[in-house]
Design a protein around this motif. Structure first.
Motif, short mmCIF file in Angstrom:
data_model
loop_
_atom_site.label_atom_id
_atom_site.label_comp_id
_atom_site.label_asym_id
_atom_site.label_seq_id
_atom_site.Cartn_x
_atom_site.Cartn_y
_atom_site.Cartn_z
N MET A 58 -17.74 -0.24 7.60
CA MET A 58 -17.28 -1.52 6.94
C MET A 58 -16.13 -2.29 7.30
O MET A 58 -15.59 -2.88 6.49
CB MET A 58 -17.47 -1.04 5.58
CG MET A 58 -18.95 -0.84 5.08
SD MET A 58 -18.97 -0.44 3.21
CE MET A 58 -18.93 -2.17 2.73
N ILE A 59 -15.27 -1.61 8.34
CA ILE A 59 -14.08 -2.40 8.78
C ILE A 59 -14.24 -2.90 10.09
O ILE A 59 -15.19 -2.09 11.03
CB ILE A 59 -12.93 -1.49 8.63
CG1 ILE A 59 -13.09 -0.12 9.42
CG2 ILE A 59 -12.65 -0.90 7.14
CD1 ILE A 59 -11.78 0.77 9.42
N THR A 60 -13.52 -3.95 10.44
CA THR A 60 -13.36 -4.53 11.94
C THR A 60 -12.77 -3.43 12.74
O THR A 60 -11.92 -2.78 12.47
CB THR A 60 -12.91 -5.97 11.88
OG1 THR A 60 -11.61 -5.69 11.39
CG2 THR A 60 -13.49 -6.91 10.63
N ASP A 61 -13.07 -3.96 14.09
CA ASP A 61 -12.58 -3.03 15.28
C ASP A 61 -11.00 -3.43 15.33
O ASP A 61 -10.15 -2.54 15.56
CB ASP A 61 -12.99 -3.43 16.51
CG ASP A 61 -14.40 -3.09 16.66
OD1 ASP A 61 -15.00 -2.03 15.92
OD2 ASP A 61 -15.14 -3.58 17.50
N ASN A 62 -10.81 -4.49 14.96
CA ASN A 62 -9.17 -4.76 14.92
C ASN A 62 -8.46 -4.74 13.38
O ASN A 62 -7.58 -5.43 13.33
CB ASN A 62 -8.99 -6.12 15.48
CG ASN A 62 -9.42 -7.30 14.57
OD1 ASN A 62 -10.44 -7.01 13.90
ND2 ASN A 62 -8.96 -8.61 14.94
N TYR A 63 -8.95 -3.87 12.51
CA TYR A 63 -8.59 -3.53 11.25
C TYR A 63 -7.22 -3.24 11.11
O TYR A 63 -6.60 -2.67 11.99
CB TYR A 63 -9.54 -2.50 10.60
CG TYR A 63 -9.06 -2.17 9.38
CD1 TYR A 63 -9.41 -2.92 8.19
CD2 TYR A 63 -8.47 -1.05 8.85
CE1 TYR A 63 -8.99 -2.54 6.94
CE2 TYR A 63 -7.85 -0.81 7.53
CZ TYR A 63 -8.29 -1.55 6.34
OH TYR A 63 -7.93 -1.16 5.29
N LYS A 64 -6.44 -3.92 10.19
CA LYS A 64 -5.05 -3.73 9.89
C LYS A 64 -4.86 -3.41 8.34
O LYS A 64 -5.54 -3.82 7.54
CB LYS A 64 -4.19 -5.06 9.96
CG LYS A 64 -4.06 -5.36 11.66
CD LYS A 64 -3.58 -4.30 12.53
CE LYS A 64 -3.80 -4.83 14.16
NZ LYS A 64 -3.72 -3.79 14.73
N GLU A 145 -23.82 -10.26 10.45
CA GLU A 145 -24.85 -10.37 9.32
C GLU A 145 -24.39 -9.43 8.32
O GLU A 145 -25.07 -8.95 7.46
CB GLU A 145 -26.05 -9.88 9.71
CG GLU A 145 -26.64 -10.80 10.86
CD GLU A 145 -26.59 -12.36 10.31
OE1 GLU A 145 -27.17 -12.70 9.04
OE2 GLU A 145 -26.37 -13.09 10.93
N ALA A 146 -22.98 -9.10 8.15
CA ALA A 146 -22.46 -7.91 6.85
C ALA A 146 -21.11 -8.48 6.87
O ALA A 146 -20.71 -9.08 7.65
CB ALA A 146 -22.55 -6.63 7.33
N TRP A 147 -20.64 -8.06 5.71
CA TRP A 147 -19.27 -8.03 5.39
C TRP A 147 -18.46 -7.03 5.90
O TRP A 147 -18.99 -5.99 5.62
CB TRP A 147 -19.07 -8.37 3.86
CG TRP A 147 -19.29 -9.66 3.39
CD1 TRP A 147 -20.61 -10.13 2.63
CD2 TRP A 147 -18.58 -10.93 3.36
NE1 TRP A 147 -20.35 -11.39 2.26
CE2 TRP A 147 -19.38 -11.96 2.83
CE3 TRP A 147 -17.22 -10.94 3.86
CZ2 TRP A 147 -18.80 -13.35 2.87
CZ3 TRP A 147 -16.72 -12.37 4.00
CH2 TRP A 147 -17.50 -13.23 3.28
N LYS A 148 -17.12 -7.20 6.50
CA LYS A 148 -16.51 -6.17 7.03
C LYS A 148 -15.00 -6.38 6.44
O LYS A 148 -14.54 -7.34 6.57
CB LYS A 148 -16.69 -6.09 8.47
CG LYS A 148 -17.97 -5.50 8.70
CD LYS A 148 -17.85 -5.13 10.04
CE LYS A 148 -19.27 -4.44 10.76
NZ LYS A 148 -19.12 -3.99 12.04
#
Length: 158
Positions: A58-64, A145-148
């Motif tokens: 549920m987190i993006t690859d570039n999550y901060k 197609e999903a929230w991250k």
């Protein structure tokens, strides 16, 4: 109308169509907006329960991720922190007694949202009980197609 002007007109119409389609594709439906509330709840439950695989998905690859007591960390560092935290939960060193989010405010910006809220958490670590409240800001994006969750910041409420 000469062929140059006609070609230019066709190109202009085609580009206008592409821009309109692109802008339209970034607008969220009401159902997609409502899905964000469910995603936030799922995320918070997974965090409280130490469900690393759910959080990672549920987190993006570039999550901060940042808070008032440390510098900004990325996805890999945050997941490493969670692994250590999960070991503490699994061994009974850490018990999450409650993790509640309220005062939720969501501001949508095309396929992204800024979410602000208050988090009240209670935990027992090594037999010592603690309670804390935080003001949080989350950046969520709608992708694949999903929230991250793309970003997080908190500040402790005094």
């Amino acid at each position: 109308m000469n062929s140059y002007k006609l070609s230019f007109l066709y190109i202009f119409i085609f580009l206008s169509f592409l821009v309109a389609c692109d802008n339209q594709s970034r607008q969220l439906t009401e159902a997609q907006k409502n899905e964000l509330i469910l995603a936030i709840d799922t995320f918070n439950t997974a965090f409280a329960d130490g469900k690393l695989s759910v959080l990672e998905s549920m987190i993006t690859d570039n999550y901060k991720h940042t808070n008032g007591t440390s510098k900004v960390i990325g996805k890999k560092q945050w997941l490493n922190y969670l692994k250590k935290r999960n070991q503490e939960i699994e061994t009974g060193i850490l018990t999450i007694n409650s993790y509640d989010m309220d005062q939720l405010n969501i501001e949508f910006h095309n396929a992204a949202a800024i979410v602000t809220a208050r988090v009240a958490a209670a935990a027992t670590k090594n037999g010592e009980h603690s309670e804390s409240e935080y003001r949080v800001t989350n950046i969520w994006v709608y992708e694949e197609e999903a929230w991250k969750r793309a970003g997080f910041h908190d500040g402790k409420i005094q």
